[in-house]
Design a protein around this motif. Structure first.
Motif, PDB file in Angstrom:
ATOM      1  N   ALA A   1       0.834  -1.299   0.078  1.00  0.00           N
ATOM      2  CA  ALA A   1      -0.057  -0.100   0.082  1.00  0.00           C
ATOM      3  C   ALA A   1       0.952   1.194   0.104  1.00  0.00           C
ATOM      4  CB  ALA A   1      -0.851   0.043   1.106  1.00  0.00           C
ATOM      5  N   ARG A   2       2.121   1.145   0.345  1.00  0.00           N
ATOM      6  CA  ARG A   2       2.983   2.292   0.406  1.00  0.00           C
ATOM      7  C   ARG A   2       3.680   2.431  -1.172  1.00  0.00           C
ATOM      8  NH1 ARG A   2       4.691   5.411   4.784  1.00  0.00           N
ATOM      9  NH2 ARG A   2       3.465   5.044   6.699  1.00  0.00           N
ATOM     10  N   VAL A   3       3.582   1.497  -1.876  1.00  0.00           N
ATOM     11  CA  VAL A   3       4.458   1.804  -3.214  1.00  0.00           C
ATOM     12  C   VAL A   3       3.642   2.695  -3.896  1.00  0.00           C
ATOM     13  CG1 VAL A   3       4.879   0.762  -5.383  1.00  0.00           C
ATOM     14  CG2 VAL A   3       5.157  -0.603  -3.450  1.00  0.00           C
ATOM     15  N   LYS A   4       4.301   3.740  -4.626  1.00  0.00           N
ATOM     16  CA  LYS A   4       3.804   4.837  -5.208  1.00  0.00           C
ATOM     17  C   LYS A   4       4.423   4.883  -6.660  1.00  0.00           C
ATOM     18  CE  LYS A   4       2.404   7.838  -1.442  1.00  0.00           C
ATOM     19  NZ  LYS A   4       2.732   8.889  -0.808  1.00  0.00           N
ATOM     20  N   VAL A   5       3.902   5.706  -7.324  1.00  0.00           N
ATOM     21  CA  VAL A   5       4.491   5.943  -8.689  1.00  0.00           C
ATOM     22  C   VAL A   5       4.778   7.301  -8.798  1.00  0.00           C
ATOM     23  CG1 VAL A   5       3.833   6.200 -11.341  1.00  0.00           C
ATOM     24  CG2 VAL A   5       2.771   4.323  -9.911  1.00  0.00           C
ATOM     25  N   CYS A   6       6.026   7.821  -9.284  1.00  0.00           N
ATOM     26  CA  CYS A   6       6.559   9.214  -9.197  1.00  0.00           C
ATOM     27  C   CYS A   6       5.457  10.023  -9.920  1.00  0.00           C
ATOM     28  CB  CYS A   6       7.970   9.119 -10.308  1.00  0.00           C
ATOM     29  SG  CYS A   6       8.704  10.820 -10.120  1.00  0.00           S
ATOM     30  N   ALA A   7       5.137  11.298  -9.043  1.00  0.00           N
ATOM     31  CA  ALA A   7       4.327  12.358  -9.618  1.00  0.00           C
ATOM     32  C   ALA A   7       5.023  13.084 -10.622  1.00  0.00           C
ATOM     33  CB  ALA A   7       3.850  12.906  -8.439  1.00  0.00           C
ATOM     34  N   SER A   8       6.077  13.014 -11.007  1.00  0.00           N
ATOM     35  CA  SER A   8       6.697  13.806 -11.905  1.00  0.00           C
ATOM     36  C   SER A   8       5.517  13.933 -13.450  1.00  0.00           C
ATOM     37  CB  SER A   8       7.966  13.139 -12.443  1.00  0.00           C
ATOM     38  OG  SER A   8       8.685  13.997 -13.603  1.00  0.00           O
ATOM     39  N   SER A   9       5.906  15.195 -13.801  1.00  0.00           N
ATOM     40  CA  SER A   9       4.893  15.429 -15.109  1.00  0.00           C
ATOM     41  C   SER A   9       5.874  15.104 -16.282  1.00  0.00           C
ATOM     42  CB  SER A   9       4.498  17.102 -15.152  1.00  0.00           C
ATOM     43  OG  SER A   9       5.795  17.853 -14.997  1.00  0.00           O
ATOM     44  N   GLY A  10       6.953  14.764 -16.261  1.00  0.00           N
ATOM     45  CA  GLY A  10       7.919  14.592 -17.060  1.00  0.00           C
ATOM     46  C   GLY A  10       7.820  12.987 -17.711  1.00  0.00           C
ATOM     47  N   GLY A  11       6.933  12.154 -17.087  1.00  0.00           N
ATOM     48  CA  GLY A  11       6.927  10.810 -17.570  1.00  0.00           C
ATOM     49  C   GLY A  11       7.651   9.872 -17.101  1.00  0.00           C
ATOM     50  N   CYS A  12       8.133  10.196 -15.793  1.00  0.00           N
ATOM     51  CA  CYS A  12       9.124   9.038 -15.289  1.00  0.00           C
ATOM     52  C   CYS A  12       8.380   7.831 -14.901  1.00  0.00           C
ATOM     53  CB  CYS A  12       9.624   9.870 -13.838  1.00  0.00           C
ATOM     54  SG  CYS A  12      10.474   8.757 -12.547  1.00  0.00           S
ATOM     55  N   ASP A  13       7.219   7.910 -14.162  1.00  0.00           N
ATOM     56  CA  ASP A  13       6.726   6.534 -13.759  1.00  0.00           C
ATOM     57  C   ASP A  13       7.330   5.378 -12.758  1.00  0.00           C
ATOM     58  OD1 ASP A  13       4.368   7.401 -14.619  1.00  0.00           O
ATOM     59  OD2 ASP A  13       3.935   5.829 -16.192  1.00  0.00           O
ATOM     60  N   GLY A  14       8.496   6.206 -12.310  1.00  0.00           N
ATOM     61  CA  GLY A  14       9.213   5.284 -11.483  1.00  0.00           C
ATOM     62  C   GLY A  14       8.508   5.014 -10.177  1.00  0.00           C
ATOM     63  N   LEU A  15       8.829   3.443  -9.688  1.00  0.00           N
ATOM     64  CA  LEU A  15       8.340   3.256  -8.528  1.00  0.00           C
ATOM     65  C   LEU A  15       9.206   3.176  -7.342  1.00  0.00           C
ATOM     66  CD1 LEU A  15       6.851  -0.284  -9.732  1.00  0.00           C
ATOM     67  CD2 LEU A  15       5.640   1.886  -9.631  1.00  0.00           C
ATOM     68  N   PHE A  16       8.413   3.591  -6.128  1.00  0.00           N
ATOM     69  CA  PHE A  16       9.251   3.760  -4.809  1.00  0.00           C
ATOM     70  C   PHE A  16       8.302   3.450  -3.677  1.00  0.00           C
ATOM     71  CE2 PHE A  16       7.365   7.738  -5.696  1.00  0.00           C
ATOM     72  CZ  PHE A  16       6.806   8.213  -4.483  1.00  0.00           C
ATOM     73  N   LEU A  17       9.076   3.100  -2.535  1.00  0.00           N
ATOM     74  CA  LEU A  17       8.227   2.529  -1.505  1.00  0.00           C
ATOM     75  C   LEU A  17       8.307   4.037  -0.720  1.00  0.00           C
ATOM     76  CD1 LEU A  17       7.003   0.224   0.469  1.00  0.00           C
ATOM     77  CD2 LEU A  17       9.361   0.105   1.267  1.00  0.00           C
ATOM     78  N   ASP A  18       7.226   4.477  -0.119  1.00  0.00           N
ATOM     79  CA  ASP A  18       6.967   5.682   0.494  1.00  0.00           C
ATOM     80  C   ASP A  18       7.147   5.442   1.924  1.00  0.00           C
ATOM     81  OD1 ASP A  18       6.617   8.117   1.584  1.00  0.00           O
ATOM     82  OD2 ASP A  18       4.732   8.342   0.832  1.00  0.00           O
ATOM     83  N   ILE A  19       8.424   5.644   2.558  1.00  0.00           N
ATOM     84  CA  ILE A  19       8.468   5.238   3.948  1.00  0.00           C
ATOM     85  C   ILE A  19       8.486   6.427   5.114  1.00  0.00           C
ATOM     86  CG2 ILE A  19       9.700   3.004   3.710  1.00  0.00           C
ATOM     87  CD1 ILE A  19      12.328   4.424   4.442  1.00  0.00           C
ATOM     88  N   SER A  20       7.846   7.493   4.261  1.00  0.00           N
ATOM     89  CA  SER A  20       7.621   8.567   5.292  1.00  0.00           C
ATOM     90  C   SER A  20       6.728   8.649   5.983  1.00  0.00           C
ATOM     91  CB  SER A  20       7.619  10.054   4.278  1.00  0.00           C
ATOM     92  OG  SER A  20       6.150  10.071   3.376  1.00  0.00           O
ATOM     93  N   LYS A  21       6.602   9.496   7.331  1.00  0.00           N
ATOM     94  CA  LYS A  21       5.897   9.188   8.298  1.00  0.00           C
ATOM     95  C   LYS A  21       4.398   9.319   7.916  1.00  0.00           C
ATOM     96  CE  LYS A  21       8.999   9.734  12.176  1.00  0.00           C
ATOM     97  NZ  LYS A  21       9.189  10.509  13.374  1.00  0.00           N
TER      98      LYS A  21
ATOM     99  N   GLY B   1       3.191   9.614   4.603  1.00  0.00           N
ATOM    100  CA  GLY B   1       3.028   9.064   3.485  1.00  0.00           C
ATOM    101  C   GLY B   1       2.877  10.231   2.402  1.00  0.00           C
ATOM    102  N   SER B   2       3.858  11.278   2.539  1.00  0.00           N
ATOM    103  CA  SER B   2       3.630  12.441   1.610  1.00  0.00           C
ATOM    104  C   SER B   2       4.724  12.673   0.471  1.00  0.00           C
ATOM    105  CB  SER B   2       3.688  13.637   2.380  1.00  0.00           C
ATOM    106  OG  SER B   2       5.338  13.702   3.138  1.00  0.00           O
ATOM    107  N   ARG B   3       5.619  11.467   0.560  1.00  0.00           N
ATOM    108  CA  ARG B   3       6.567  11.495  -0.613  1.00  0.00           C
ATOM    109  C   ARG B   3       5.909  11.571  -1.973  1.00  0.00           C
ATOM    110  NH1 ARG B   3      11.341   7.175  -1.345  1.00  0.00           N
ATOM    111  NH2 ARG B   3      11.958   7.598  -3.672  1.00  0.00           N
ATOM    112  N   ARG B   4       6.225  12.297  -2.921  1.00  0.00           N
ATOM    113  CA  ARG B   4       5.456  12.135  -4.199  1.00  0.00           C
ATOM    114  C   ARG B   4       6.435  11.907  -5.230  1.00  0.00           C
ATOM    115  NH1 ARG B   4       3.060  17.550  -5.741  1.00  0.00           N
ATOM    116  NH2 ARG B   4       2.031  16.103  -7.120  1.00  0.00           N
ATOM    117  N   TRP B   5       7.907  11.916  -5.098  1.00  0.00           N
ATOM    118  CA  TRP B   5       8.740  11.753  -6.339  1.00  0.00           C
ATOM    119  C   TRP B   5       9.577  10.611  -6.136  1.00  0.00           C
ATOM    120  CZ3 TRP B   5       7.817  16.801  -4.456  1.00  0.00           C
ATOM    121  CH2 TRP B   5       7.120  17.365  -5.043  1.00  0.00           C
ATOM    122  N   CYS B   6      10.222   9.978  -6.956  1.00  0.00           N
ATOM    123  CA  CYS B   6      11.045   9.040  -6.996  1.00  0.00           C
ATOM    124  C   CYS B   6      12.225   9.406  -6.166  1.00  0.00           C
ATOM    125  CB  CYS B   6      11.210   8.414  -8.218  1.00  0.00           C
ATOM    126  SG  CYS B   6      12.083   9.250  -9.570  1.00  0.00           S
ATOM    127  N   ASP B   7      12.745  10.634  -6.865  1.00  0.00           N
ATOM    128  CA  ASP B   7      14.118  11.015  -6.276  1.00  0.00           C
ATOM    129  C   ASP B   7      13.938  12.644  -6.283  1.00  0.00           C
ATOM    130  OD1 ASP B   7      16.584  12.096  -6.113  1.00  0.00           O
ATOM    131  OD2 ASP B   7      17.536  10.201  -7.096  1.00  0.00           O
TER     132      ASP B   7
END
Length: 199
Positions: A146-166, A168-174
Motif C-alpha cells: 500500500a506504500r508503493v507509489k508512482v513518481c508524480a513527475s509530469s515528465g513521464g518518469c513513472d518510477g516506482l518507490f516505497l514511501d516510508i515517510s511518516k 506518506g507524503s513523498r511524491r517523487w522517486c528522487d
C-alpha cells in the motif's frame, strides 16, 4: 553503461525502474541483453563479483539459455510493474510466483551473524534476477504494498518507490531529479502568474 539510481527502496522496485520514462513515447531501456542483466544485478549488490563473473562465463557458453533467462527476467519485471502501478495482466501473479518458487527451490539456509539467511544457488543463469522475484513476493504479501507509489513527475518518469515517510507524503522517486524538476516547474508557473497579474 550507467544504470538508474536505486531509489525504489526494494529490489523488485529497483528492477522495475530499469526502464526510465515509462510514460514517454520512447522509454529508455537499460537492460538490453543478459550481460546487462548481470551487470545491473552486480550494481544493485544482488551478485558478488565472483558470482557475476561465473554467470557471465556461463552465458557465453550457453547463449540460447542466457537469452531465455533474459526474456524471463523482463517478463517478471513488467509483471511487477503492472501489479504495483498499472492494471495487471491475468498471469502476472503466476509469473512472479513461479520465479519465486524456482529461486527458493535452490536456496539454502546459511549463517549470517546472529541469525540465518536464505542463500540462492549461484550456478543457475536465472540467479541474476531471482532476487527480484523473491523481493516481489515479499512485497505483495505484506502491507508495504500500500506504500508503493508512482513518481508524480509530469515528465513521464513513472518510477516506482516505497514511501516510508511518516505521513506518506513523498511524491517523487528522487528529490534530486524529479523533485527538483517539479519545484522548478512550480516556481516558473508562479512567476508567470505573477507577471500576468502585475499591472
Amino acid at each position: 553503461m550507467g544504470f538508474p539510481s536505486l531509489y525504489g527502496g526494494l529490489t523488485c522496485l529497483d528492477f522495475a525502474n530499469t526502464v526510465d520514462g515509462r510514460a514517454l513515447p520512447e522509454p529508455e531501456e537499460h537492460l538490453h541483453d543478459y550481460a546487462d542483466l548481470v551487470r545491473w544485478a552486480a550494481y544493485a549488490d544482488l551478485l558478488d563479483t565472483e558470482t557475476a563473473h561465473h554467470l557471465a562465463l556461463l552465458a557465453k557458453a550457453r547463449p540460447q539459455a542466457a537469452a531465455a533467462s533474459y526474456t524471463a527476467a523482463l517478463r517478471l519485471r513488467e509483471a511487477t510493474f503492472r501489479l504495483c502501478a498499472a492494471p495487471p495482466a491475468a498471469n502476472d501473479l503466476a509469473l512472479i510466483q513461479q520465479g519465486y518458487a524456482e529461486a527458493m527451490s535452490t536456496a539454502t539456509l546459511t549463517p549470517a551473524g546472529t541469525h540465518y539467511t536464505w542463500t540462492l544457488a549461484g550456478d543457475h543463469l536465472d540467479r541474476a534476477w531471482w532476487p527480484a522475484a523473491v523481493s516481489a513476493v515479499e512485497l505483495l504479501t505484506t502491507d508495504r504494498l500500500a506504500r508503493v507509489k508512482v513518481c508524480a513527475s509530469s515528465g513521464g518518469c513513472d518510477g516506482l518507490f516505497l514511501d516510508i515517510s511518516k505521513n506518506g507524503s513523498r511524491r517523487w522517486c528522487d528529490m534530486g531529479t524529479c523533485g527538483v524538476e517539479a519545484k522548478i516547474s512550480r516556481q516558473t508557473a508562479r512567476r508567470r502568474a505573477a507577471r500576468r497579474t502585475t499591472p
